[in-house]
Design a protein around this motif. Structure first.
Motif, mmCIF file in Angstrom:
data_model
loop_
_atom_site.group_PDB
_atom_site.id
_atom_site.type_symbol
_atom_site.label_atom_id
_atom_site.label_comp_id
_atom_site.label_asym_id
_atom_site.label_seq_id
_atom_site.Cartn_x
_atom_site.Cartn_y
_atom_site.Cartn_z
ATOM 1 N N ALA A 127 2.734 11.052 -7.616
ATOM 2 C CA ALA A 127 2.856 9.931 -6.689
ATOM 3 C C ALA A 127 4.058 9.053 -7.033
ATOM 4 O O ALA A 127 4.810 8.618 -6.148
ATOM 5 C CB ALA A 127 1.569 9.112 -6.688
ATOM 6 N N VAL A 128 4.264 8.809 -8.309
ATOM 7 C CA VAL A 128 5.425 8.005 -8.729
ATOM 8 C C VAL A 128 6.725 8.742 -8.448
ATOM 9 O O VAL A 128 7.715 8.155 -7.985
ATOM 10 C CB VAL A 128 5.302 7.658 -10.229
ATOM 11 N N GLN A 129 6.727 10.027 -8.684
ATOM 12 C CA GLN A 129 7.943 10.822 -8.490
ATOM 13 C C GLN A 129 8.361 10.889 -7.028
ATOM 14 O O GLN A 129 9.554 10.869 -6.717
ATOM 15 C CB GLN A 129 7.711 12.231 -9.043
ATOM 16 N N HIS A 130 7.392 10.961 -6.109
ATOM 17 C CA HIS A 130 7.697 11.144 -4.690
ATOM 18 C C HIS A 130 7.754 9.836 -3.909
ATOM 19 O O HIS A 130 8.052 9.853 -2.717
ATOM 20 C CB HIS A 130 6.658 12.060 -4.046
ATOM 21 N N ALA A 131 7.443 8.726 -4.542
ATOM 22 C CA ALA A 131 7.372 7.459 -3.807
ATOM 23 C C ALA A 131 8.720 7.067 -3.213
ATOM 24 O O ALA A 131 8.795 6.503 -2.105
ATOM 25 C CB ALA A 131 6.853 6.354 -4.720
ATOM 26 N N ASP A 132 9.817 7.374 -3.910
ATOM 27 C CA ASP A 132 11.132 6.918 -3.459
ATOM 28 C C ASP A 132 11.686 7.747 -2.307
ATOM 29 O O ASP A 132 12.627 7.315 -1.642
ATOM 30 C CB ASP A 132 12.133 6.969 -4.629
ATOM 31 N N ARG A 133 11.138 8.934 -2.069
ATOM 32 C CA ARG A 133 11.692 9.786 -1.023
ATOM 33 C C ARG A 133 10.906 9.703 0.289
ATOM 34 O O ARG A 133 11.130 10.485 1.193
ATOM 35 C CB ARG A 133 11.748 11.229 -1.507
ATOM 36 N N ARG A 134 9.979 8.747 0.399
ATOM 37 C CA ARG A 134 9.188 8.643 1.618
ATOM 38 C C ARG A 134 10.038 8.088 2.760
ATOM 39 O O ARG A 134 10.773 7.107 2.587
ATOM 40 C CB ARG A 134 7.970 7.729 1.403
ATOM 41 N N PRO A 135 9.976 8.683 3.946
ATOM 42 C CA PRO A 135 10.787 8.217 5.077
ATOM 43 C C PRO A 135 10.158 7.011 5.761
ATOM 44 O O PRO A 135 8.986 6.677 5.535
ATOM 45 C CB PRO A 135 10.799 9.430 6.004
ATOM 46 N N ALA A 136 10.947 6.371 6.612
ATOM 47 C CA ALA A 136 10.452 5.253 7.422
ATOM 48 C C ALA A 136 10.094 5.760 8.814
ATOM 49 O O ALA A 136 10.599 6.783 9.273
ATOM 50 C CB ALA A 136 11.522 4.160 7.515
ATOM 51 N N LEU A 137 9.205 5.025 9.461
ATOM 52 C CA LEU A 137 8.805 5.390 10.811
ATOM 53 C C LEU A 137 10.002 5.245 11.748
ATOM 54 O O LEU A 137 10.798 4.316 11.622
ATOM 55 C CB LEU A 137 7.652 4.501 11.265
ATOM 56 N N ASP A 138 10.136 6.143 12.686
ATOM 57 C CA ASP A 138 11.282 6.150 13.590
ATOM 58 C C ASP A 138 11.241 4.950 14.536
ATOM 59 O O ASP A 138 10.199 4.307 14.722
ATOM 60 C CB ASP A 138 11.302 7.446 14.398
ATOM 61 N N ALA A 139 12.383 4.660 15.150
ATOM 62 C CA ALA A 139 12.520 3.476 16.011
ATOM 63 C C ALA A 139 11.611 3.551 17.229
ATOM 64 O O ALA A 139 11.059 2.528 17.658
ATOM 65 C CB ALA A 139 13.978 3.330 16.443
ATOM 66 N N ILE A 140 11.447 4.714 17.784
ATOM 67 C CA ILE A 140 10.601 4.840 18.980
ATOM 68 C C ILE A 140 9.152 4.518 18.646
ATOM 69 O O ILE A 140 8.467 3.793 19.383
ATOM 70 C CB ILE A 140 10.723 6.266 19.550
ATOM 71 N N SER A 141 8.678 5.039 17.526
ATOM 72 C CA SER A 141 7.299 4.767 17.126
ATOM 73 C C SER A 141 7.123 3.296 16.753
ATOM 74 O O SER A 141 6.098 2.682 17.073
ATOM 75 C CB SER A 141 6.920 5.651 15.944
ATOM 76 N N LEU A 142 8.121 2.709 16.079
ATOM 77 C CA LEU A 142 8.036 1.289 15.734
ATOM 78 C C LEU A 142 8.004 0.422 16.981
ATOM 79 O O LEU A 142 7.260 -0.570 17.042
ATOM 80 C CB LEU A 142 9.224 0.905 14.852
ATOM 81 N N ALA A 143 8.807 0.778 17.981
ATOM 82 C CA ALA A 143 8.804 0.004 19.221
ATOM 83 C C ALA A 143 7.437 0.069 19.897
ATOM 84 O O ALA A 143 6.954 -0.930 20.445
ATOM 85 C CB ALA A 143 9.887 0.535 20.159
ATOM 86 N N ALA A 144 6.807 1.236 19.851
ATOM 87 C CA ALA A 144 5.475 1.366 20.450
ATOM 88 C C ALA A 144 4.458 0.512 19.701
ATOM 89 O O ALA A 144 3.559 -0.081 20.308
ATOM 90 C CB ALA A 144 5.037 2.830 20.455
ATOM 91 N N LEU A 145 4.607 0.412 18.373
ATOM 92 C CA LEU A 145 3.672 -0.384 17.586
ATOM 93 C C LEU A 145 3.898 -1.877 17.749
ATOM 94 O O LEU A 145 2.954 -2.666 17.647
ATOM 95 C CB LEU A 145 3.795 -0.013 16.105
ATOM 96 N N HIS A 146 5.144 -2.306 18.001
ATOM 97 C CA HIS A 146 5.465 -3.724 18.059
ATOM 98 C C HIS A 146 5.243 -4.348 19.428
ATOM 99 O O HIS A 146 5.484 -5.536 19.609
ATOM 100 C CB HIS A 146 6.925 -3.946 17.633
ATOM 101 N N GLU A 147 4.820 -3.554 20.396
ATOM 102 C CA GLU A 147 4.461 -4.147 21.686
ATOM 103 C C GLU A 147 3.228 -5.032 21.513
ATOM 104 O O GLU A 147 2.434 -4.828 20.591
ATOM 105 C CB GLU A 147 4.178 -3.052 22.717
ATOM 106 N N PRO A 148 3.053 -6.017 22.389
ATOM 107 C CA PRO A 148 1.876 -6.889 22.276
ATOM 108 C C PRO A 148 0.594 -6.073 22.223
ATOM 109 O O PRO A 148 0.477 -5.042 22.883
ATOM 110 C CB PRO A 148 1.934 -7.759 23.540
ATOM 111 N N PRO A 149 -0.361 -6.513 21.432
ATOM 112 C CA PRO A 149 -1.619 -5.767 21.296
ATOM 113 C C PRO A 149 -2.255 -5.493 22.647
ATOM 114 O O PRO A 149 -2.312 -6.364 23.505
ATOM 115 C CB PRO A 149 -2.494 -6.681 20.424
#
Length: 614
Positions: free
Chosen positions: A497-519
């Protein structure tokens, strides 16, 4: 008068006739040639113990060959020497292709070939009886025979051949009369043989008799495996595991993948081959009782998925995070309560909708995982607890299971309780391409995890006898083969877990935009749009039916239109038509002229609003 000599064939024929009459035949020793008995006995002994006497047989054949070469071909000794060197070199370097898998076996074969060829070369020149060649041959035969007699695989092969020689009697005892052995191979863990079934017999018949086969072959319980041969329906491979290769835990060798596009290595089959299965756009179900090894499979999955820079993992662990929290540094989100689980799955559906909308706008059909557009895997530990404690979340899980593949959103559900309530009352189970079953208590539990009728077909998950052993069912794994998953210790989990923690990707912009819309905005909009479309469609269909009925009543003759004509014109069933006519009659818009005949009233016959009332 000379005594008539009775042939052996005639004696056997008479004996069979006497047995059919209930008389036990007694042989007259005067009818038997003792020389024939002795010869037959010796031949039978040599054939039965042909493997043990092989060194002596080779020595005698070498003596004969040396005699022939010295007498008629004495100038061939260079050829014999060259063939000796070639054979010994081939056995030493390429003996593995002749089933000499161990270096010591190849060395023994090369030494034996060298000594035998050297003796033949000398015998060709000097003669096989020239001193000291006979003594050398006898001493060499004895020295080389000792490893041959002591060799484990040779002795195992002989034992297997003698066991399978009794297969005709065994097949009669177990209800597979007429089946026969075609071939047998001894391996490191036991032996396997190919069986040709009699006409009308099936592999399922043999699977149902596994216990009887184990008894007849004298094996331990659970040692026999039966697998179908894909090429022919009347063939099967019977394997006997004498030494369990999975008796001990197998340490995890490390990540087997660096991208979700590659298959993940879950463990090892009994023949030593790795268990590789792809989780790209494929949902998975992992089941088994407590202590069967399900948590080990979850750790193996996390150890591999966390090494992929094109995968984001969201986790749900309703045991307050006991299993998944050690991987928290590699999890983009983790839910440990029913409320958090519902919110996580709701957000996963929002990501799904956002990605689907983008694909539709760009005219694409699938989401290709990449570092800047990672796949999303939702790993749910204790899925049965989710069913009990967060029923609202199941609707979101169903939506992901049905629609998530195209957008690279994968659901992996693990459960210790494969109950009908947990596994059979939602769409999740039917959408699972990959089924992994560890040990279960009952046969029906194997069918709940692997699929209906799988236990009858040989998927005996209830007979797995050690933690970590499992059966894998997937489109590319349609034959029951036992395997064992790797073991990750707590230290290995923490270090990975420590070894792989730094290589984790971020969520893409399209998915983030879908999450940041009003609830609830997207959900309400989608739900409202779907409801609106459904309501408009129903209203349009109802209006068309009313218009057709209105026209038929207006155009009816003075004596009225029959019920059959009105049903055909309005495309209504008889009960629906009668209910609608009764309503129109109460409103004064239709009248029954006679029994079974209707038309519009005189005042409303030309009214354009006729079909809009009611």
């Amino acid at each position: 008068m000379s005594r008539h000599r009775v042939s052996r064939h005639e004696m056997r024929r008479k004996a069979r006739r006497m047995r059919r009459l209930g008389v036990q035949p007694i042989a007259d020793v005067t009818d038997v040639e003792f020389a024939e008995l002795i010869t037959a006995g010796i031949a039978r002994f040599l054939w039965r113990y042909r493997s043990e006497v092989t060194p002596i047989t080779i020595a005698l054949l070498s003596l004969l060959a040396g005699t022939v070469l010295h007498r008629w071909y004495p100038t061939w000794w260079p050829t014999v020497a060259l063939m000796t060197a070639t054979t010994a070199g081939t056995l030493a370097t390429a003996g593995r292709w002749l089933n000499l898998t161990r270096a010591i076996e190849r060395g023994y074969a090369a030494i034996a070939a060298t000594l035998l060829g050297g003796w033949l070369t000398a015998a060709t020149i000097l003669g096989p009886l020239s001193s000291p060649l006979p003594a050398v041959l006898a001493l060499g035969c004895l020295v080389l025979a000792i490893p041959w007699w002591a060799h484990r695989r040779r002795r195992a092969r002989v034992r297997v051949e003698r066991t399978l020689a009794a297969w005709p009697e065994i097949s009669q005892a177990i209800g597979l009369a007429g089946s026969r052995v075609q071939s047998a191979i001894v391996d490191l863990w036991g032996y396997r043989t190919r069986i040709a079934l009699a006409r009308g017999q099936t592999v399922e018949d043999a699977i149902a008799r596994i216990s009887g086969i184990e008894s007849a072959l004298g094996t331990r319980r659970g040692a026999v495996r039966i697998q179908p041969v894909p090429e022919k329906a009347n063939r099967l491979e019977l394997r006997v595991i004498e030494t369990d290769p999975h008796a001990d835990a197998i340490s995890w060798p490390g990540p087997s993948v660096s991208t979700i596009h590659d298959p993940v290595e879950l463990g090892v089959f009994e023949d030593g081959s790795p268990v590789r299965v792809s989780f790209k756009r494929r949902h998975a179900l992992v089941g088994g009782v407590a202590g069967a090894g399900k948590s080990g499979a979850v750790n193996v999955l996390m150890g591999n998925l966390s090494a992929c820079p094109d995968v984001i993992v969201w986790g749900i662990d309703l045991k307050r995070g006991m299993e998944l929290l050690p991987w928290e540094s590699c999890l983009d989100r983790v839910a440990v309560t029913p409320k958090e689980a519902t919110a996580l799955l709701r957000d996963a559906v929002r990501v799904l909708d956002g990605r689907a909308e983008m694909l539709a706008m760009q005219g694409l059909r699938v989401w290709e995982p990449a570092h800047d557009a990672p796949a999303l895997i939702i790993l749910i530990d204790e899925y049965a607890e989710l069913v009990d404690d967060a029923p609202d979340a199941i609707h979101y899980a169903d939506s992901i299971a049905r629609r998530g593949r195209a957008v690279a959103e994968t659901l992996i559900a693990a459960t210790q309780r494969p109950s009908q309530k947990a596994m059979g009352n939602s769409a999740v189970r039917s959408q699972m391409d990959i089924r992994v079953s560890f040990r279960v208590r009952e046969r029906r539990d194997a069918d709940l995890i692997l699929g209906a009728g799988m236990h009858k077909s040989g998927w005996h998950a209830d007979k797995l006898d050690a933690p970590g052993k499992f059966l894998l069912s997937a489109p590319e794994f349609d034959i029951p083969r036992r395997a064992r998953t790797y073991l990750l210790t707590d230290d290995t989990v923490q270090r990975t877990a420590v070894q792989h923690a730094d290589r984790r990707p971020a969520l893409d912009a399209i998915s983030l935009a879908a999450l940041h819309e009003p609830p609830h905005e997207r959900e309400d909009a989608v739900e409202g749009s779907q409801q609106s479309r459904g309501r408009h469609a129903r209203q349009a269909a109802s209006q068309a039916t009313e218009d057709a009925l209105s026209a038929a009543l207006r155009n009816a003759p003075r004596e009225g239109a029959s019920v059959g004509d009105l049903m055909e014109a309005a495309d209504m069933s008889r009960p629906t038509l009668y209910r609608r006519l009764a309503l129109l009659e109460d409103q004064g818009m239709a009248v029954q002229v006679s029994r079974g005949r209707w038309r519009a009233t005189a005042t409303d016959a030309d009214s354009p609003a006729f079909g809009d009332e009611g």
